[in-house]
Design a protein around this motif. Structure first.
Motif, PDB file in Angstrom:
ATOM      1  N   VAL A  16       3.111  62.508   7.891  1.00 41.83           N
ATOM      2  CA  VAL A  16       2.546  61.473   7.019  1.00 41.83           C
ATOM      3  C   VAL A  16       3.645  60.511   6.573  1.00 41.83           C
ATOM      4  O   VAL A  16       3.463  59.286   6.598  1.00 41.83           O
ATOM      5  CB  VAL A  16       1.837  62.106   5.804  1.00 41.83           C
ATOM      6  CG1 VAL A  16       1.491  61.056   4.763  1.00 41.83           C
ATOM      7  CG2 VAL A  16       0.584  62.856   6.244  1.00 41.83           C
ATOM      8  N   VAL A  17       4.792  61.052   6.193  1.00 45.21           N
ATOM      9  CA  VAL A  17       5.919  60.208   5.768  1.00 45.21           C
ATOM     10  C   VAL A  17       6.379  59.321   6.922  1.00 45.21           C
ATOM     11  O   VAL A  17       6.595  58.118   6.744  1.00 45.21           O
ATOM     12  CB  VAL A  17       7.072  61.077   5.210  1.00 45.21           C
ATOM     13  CG1 VAL A  17       8.338  60.257   5.030  1.00 45.21           C
ATOM     14  CG2 VAL A  17       6.665  61.723   3.890  1.00 45.21           C
ATOM     15  N   VAL A  18       6.492  59.881   8.106  1.00 44.54           N
ATOM     16  CA  VAL A  18       6.885  59.092   9.277  1.00 44.54           C
ATOM     17  C   VAL A  18       5.862  57.984   9.538  1.00 44.54           C
ATOM     18  O   VAL A  18       6.227  56.830   9.787  1.00 44.54           O
ATOM     19  CB  VAL A  18       7.061  59.999  10.518  1.00 44.54           C
ATOM     20  CG1 VAL A  18       7.171  59.179  11.797  1.00 44.54           C
ATOM     21  CG2 VAL A  18       8.277  60.893  10.352  1.00 44.54           C
ATOM     22  N   ASP A  19       4.584  58.319   9.464  1.00 43.28           N
ATOM     23  CA  ASP A  19       3.533  57.309   9.677  1.00 43.28           C
ATOM     24  C   ASP A  19       3.612  56.197   8.634  1.00 43.28           C
ATOM     25  O   ASP A  19       3.438  55.018   8.962  1.00 43.28           O
ATOM     26  CB  ASP A  19       2.148  57.954   9.650  1.00 43.28           C
ATOM     27  CG  ASP A  19       1.873  58.819  10.870  1.00 43.28           C
ATOM     28  OD1 ASP A  19       2.629  58.722  11.867  1.00 43.28           O
ATOM     29  OD2 ASP A  19       0.910  59.606  10.823  1.00 43.28           O
ATOM     30  N   LEU A  20       3.866  56.559   7.390  1.00 44.73           N
ATOM     31  CA  LEU A  20       3.998  55.549   6.335  1.00 44.73           C
ATOM     32  C   LEU A  20       5.210  54.654   6.582  1.00 44.73           C
ATOM     33  O   LEU A  20       5.127  53.424   6.431  1.00 44.73           O
ATOM     34  CB  LEU A  20       4.093  56.207   4.959  1.00 44.73           C
ATOM     35  CG  LEU A  20       2.798  56.808   4.427  1.00 44.73           C
ATOM     36  CD1 LEU A  20       3.081  57.696   3.212  1.00 44.73           C
ATOM     37  CD2 LEU A  20       1.807  55.717   4.074  1.00 44.73           C
ATOM     38  N   ARG A  85       7.254  48.901  -3.117  1.00 44.83           N
ATOM     39  CA  ARG A  85       6.559  49.951  -3.881  1.00 44.83           C
ATOM     40  C   ARG A  85       6.094  51.062  -2.932  1.00 44.83           C
ATOM     41  O   ARG A  85       6.200  52.243  -3.233  1.00 44.83           O
ATOM     42  CB  ARG A  85       5.347  49.385  -4.623  1.00 44.83           C
ATOM     43  CG  ARG A  85       5.685  48.275  -5.595  1.00 44.83           C
ATOM     44  CD  ARG A  85       6.168  48.711  -6.992  1.00 44.83           C
ATOM     45  NE  ARG A  85       7.157  49.734  -7.105  1.00 44.83           N
ATOM     46  CZ  ARG A  85       8.512  49.543  -7.088  1.00 44.83           C
ATOM     47  NH1 ARG A  85       8.993  48.355  -6.938  1.00 44.83           N
ATOM     48  NH2 ARG A  85       9.333  50.539  -7.225  1.00 44.83           N
ATOM     49  N   LYS A  86       5.559  50.666  -1.781  1.00 39.93           N
ATOM     50  CA  LYS A  86       5.094  51.645  -0.796  1.00 39.93           C
ATOM     51  C   LYS A  86       6.264  52.510  -0.310  1.00 39.93           C
ATOM     52  O   LYS A  86       6.127  53.731  -0.184  1.00 39.93           O
ATOM     53  CB  LYS A  86       4.440  50.914   0.381  1.00 39.93           C
ATOM     54  CG  LYS A  86       3.805  51.812   1.415  1.00 39.93           C
ATOM     55  CD  LYS A  86       3.116  50.955   2.484  1.00 39.93           C
ATOM     56  CE  LYS A  86       2.441  51.779   3.543  1.00 39.93           C
ATOM     57  NZ  LYS A  86       1.769  50.933   4.546  1.00 39.93           N
ATOM     58  N   LEU A  87       7.400  51.885  -0.071  1.00 36.40           N
ATOM     59  CA  LEU A  87       8.586  52.628   0.356  1.00 36.40           C
ATOM     60  C   LEU A  87       9.049  53.582  -0.737  1.00 36.40           C
ATOM     61  O   LEU A  87       9.340  54.756  -0.473  1.00 36.40           O
ATOM     62  CB  LEU A  87       9.703  51.667   0.745  1.00 36.40           C
ATOM     63  CG  LEU A  87      11.026  52.304   1.159  1.00 36.40           C
ATOM     64  CD1 LEU A  87      10.843  53.179   2.396  1.00 36.40           C
ATOM     65  CD2 LEU A  87      12.074  51.236   1.402  1.00 36.40           C
ATOM     66  N   ASP A  88       9.123  53.102  -1.972  1.00 39.09           N
ATOM     67  CA  ASP A  88       9.519  53.966  -3.093  1.00 39.09           C
ATOM     68  C   ASP A  88       8.580  55.158  -3.233  1.00 39.09           C
ATOM     69  O   ASP A  88       9.029  56.293  -3.414  1.00 39.09           O
ATOM     70  CB  ASP A  88       9.543  53.184  -4.408  1.00 39.09           C
ATOM     71  CG  ASP A  88      10.740  52.254  -4.527  1.00 39.09           C
ATOM     72  OD1 ASP A  88      11.724  52.444  -3.776  1.00 39.09           O
ATOM     73  OD2 ASP A  88      10.691  51.343  -5.384  1.00 39.09           O
ATOM     74  N   ASN A  89       7.281  54.908  -3.155  1.00 34.77           N
ATOM     75  CA  ASN A  89       6.312  55.996  -3.277  1.00 34.77           C
ATOM     76  C   ASN A  89       6.412  56.978  -2.113  1.00 34.77           C
ATOM     77  O   ASN A  89       6.267  58.189  -2.295  1.00 34.77           O
ATOM     78  CB  ASN A  89       4.887  55.444  -3.385  1.00 34.77           C
ATOM     79  CG  ASN A  89       4.647  54.770  -4.709  1.00 34.77           C
ATOM     80  OD1 ASN A  89       5.243  55.120  -5.721  1.00 34.77           O
ATOM     81  ND2 ASN A  89       3.773  53.780  -4.706  1.00 34.77           N
ATOM     82  N   LEU A  91       9.156  57.635  -0.372  1.00 37.75           N
ATOM     83  CA  LEU A  91      10.368  58.430  -0.587  1.00 37.75           C
ATOM     84  C   LEU A  91      10.175  59.455  -1.701  1.00 37.75           C
ATOM     85  O   LEU A  91      10.665  60.585  -1.603  1.00 37.75           O
ATOM     86  CB  LEU A  91      11.551  57.510  -0.888  1.00 37.75           C
ATOM     87  CG  LEU A  91      11.993  56.632   0.276  1.00 37.75           C
ATOM     88  CD1 LEU A  91      13.096  55.673  -0.162  1.00 37.75           C
ATOM     89  CD2 LEU A  91      12.431  57.453   1.471  1.00 37.75           C
ATOM     90  N   ASP A  92       9.454  59.077  -2.752  1.00 38.93           N
ATOM     91  CA  ASP A  92       9.154  60.036  -3.827  1.00 38.93           C
ATOM     92  C   ASP A  92       8.324  61.194  -3.296  1.00 38.93           C
ATOM     93  O   ASP A  92       8.557  62.356  -3.648  1.00 38.93           O
ATOM     94  CB  ASP A  92       8.410  59.355  -4.980  1.00 38.93           C
ATOM     95  CG  ASP A  92       9.310  58.471  -5.821  1.00 38.93           C
ATOM     96  OD1 ASP A  92      10.553  58.583  -5.701  1.00 38.93           O
ATOM     97  OD2 ASP A  92       8.771  57.648  -6.589  1.00 38.93           O
ATOM     98  N   LEU A  93       7.353  60.898  -2.448  1.00 38.91           N
ATOM     99  CA  LEU A  93       6.530  61.940  -1.841  1.00 38.91           C
ATOM    100  C   LEU A  93       7.389  62.888  -1.012  1.00 38.91           C
ATOM    101  O   LEU A  93       7.274  64.113  -1.125  1.00 38.91           O
ATOM    102  CB  LEU A  93       5.445  61.301  -0.969  1.00 38.91           C
ATOM    103  CG  LEU A  93       4.549  62.241  -0.168  1.00 38.91           C
ATOM    104  CD1 LEU A  93       3.691  63.074  -1.108  1.00 38.91           C
ATOM    105  CD2 LEU A  93       3.681  61.436   0.781  1.00 38.91           C
ATOM    106  N   TYR A  94       8.270  62.331  -0.209  1.00 39.27           N
ATOM    107  CA  TYR A  94       9.153  63.143   0.628  1.00 39.27           C
ATOM    108  C   TYR A  94      10.071  64.005  -0.236  1.00 39.27           C
ATOM    109  O   TYR A  94      10.235  65.200   0.018  1.00 39.27           O
ATOM    110  CB  TYR A  94       9.970  62.240   1.553  1.00 39.27           C
ATOM    111  CG  TYR A  94      10.893  63.020   2.451  1.00 39.27           C
ATOM    112  CD1 TYR A  94      10.416  63.614   3.604  1.00 39.27           C
ATOM    113  CD2 TYR A  94      12.241  63.162   2.144  1.00 39.27           C
ATOM    114  CE1 TYR A  94      11.251  64.336   4.436  1.00 39.27           C
ATOM    115  CE2 TYR A  94      13.085  63.882   2.958  1.00 39.27           C
ATOM    116  CZ  TYR A  94      12.587  64.462   4.103  1.00 39.27           C
ATOM    117  OH  TYR A  94      13.422  65.191   4.913  1.00 39.27           O
ATOM    118  N   ARG A  95      10.665  63.398  -1.253  1.00 36.99           N
ATOM    119  CA  ARG A  95      11.585  64.147  -2.126  1.00 36.99           C
ATOM    120  C   ARG A  95      10.865  65.238  -2.910  1.00 36.99           C
ATOM    121  O   ARG A  95      11.439  66.288  -3.174  1.00 36.99           O
ATOM    122  CB  ARG A  95      12.276  63.199  -3.088  1.00 36.99           C
ATOM    123  CG  ARG A  95      13.309  62.326  -2.427  1.00 36.99           C
ATOM    124  CD  ARG A  95      13.963  61.403  -3.434  1.00 36.99           C
ATOM    125  NE  ARG A  95      14.853  60.480  -2.768  1.00 36.99           N
ATOM    126  CZ  ARG A  95      14.889  59.182  -2.990  1.00 36.99           C
ATOM    127  NH1 ARG A  95      14.085  58.642  -3.895  1.00 36.99           N
ATOM    128  NH2 ARG A  95      15.725  58.407  -2.343  1.00 36.99           N
TER     129      ARG A  95
END
Length: 113
Positions: A16-20, A85-89, A91-95
């Protein structure tokens, strides 16, 4: 409470992170193409304006093109903010799943040794 129905394929969080991240990259490419097309249009109009019959016609043509460019740039700036914002979110999801290695109290920092 609503439940998520079972699906035969459910991607992992990493996928999901890769797709985002891919979707962000594709949107950035699209924005770059839009800006490039706008620059090409401005070059063409500047060339056309050099051959305008009067100074007034040339000024009017360039003013109209300038207003159009400002509108496009406003939209691009807003879209860039949304992508940030999408990138920050993302990265937050991944972390949240993998932890932030820099802040891991159980981990070892190179600076500590």
């Amino acid at each position: 409470m609503p439940t998520i129905p079972h699906e035969p394929y459910r991607p992992s969080l990493d996928q999901v992170v890769v797709d985002l991240l891919k979707s962000i990259a594709l949107e950035e490419t699209a924005l770059a193409n839009l800006l490039n097309a706008e620059a090409e249009q401005m070059r063409a109009l500047a060339h056309q304006g050099q051959h305008a019959a009067s100074h007034r016609a040339r000024c009017e043509l360039m003013a109209q093109a300038g207003r159009q460019s400002v509108r496009l740039l406003d939209a691009v700036v807003m879209k860039e903010w949304l992508l940030l914002r999408k990138l920050d979110n993302t990265l937050d999801l991944y972390r949240s799943e993998h932890g932030d290695k820099r802040c891991d109290p159980g981990g070892h920092d190179d600076d500590d040794e």
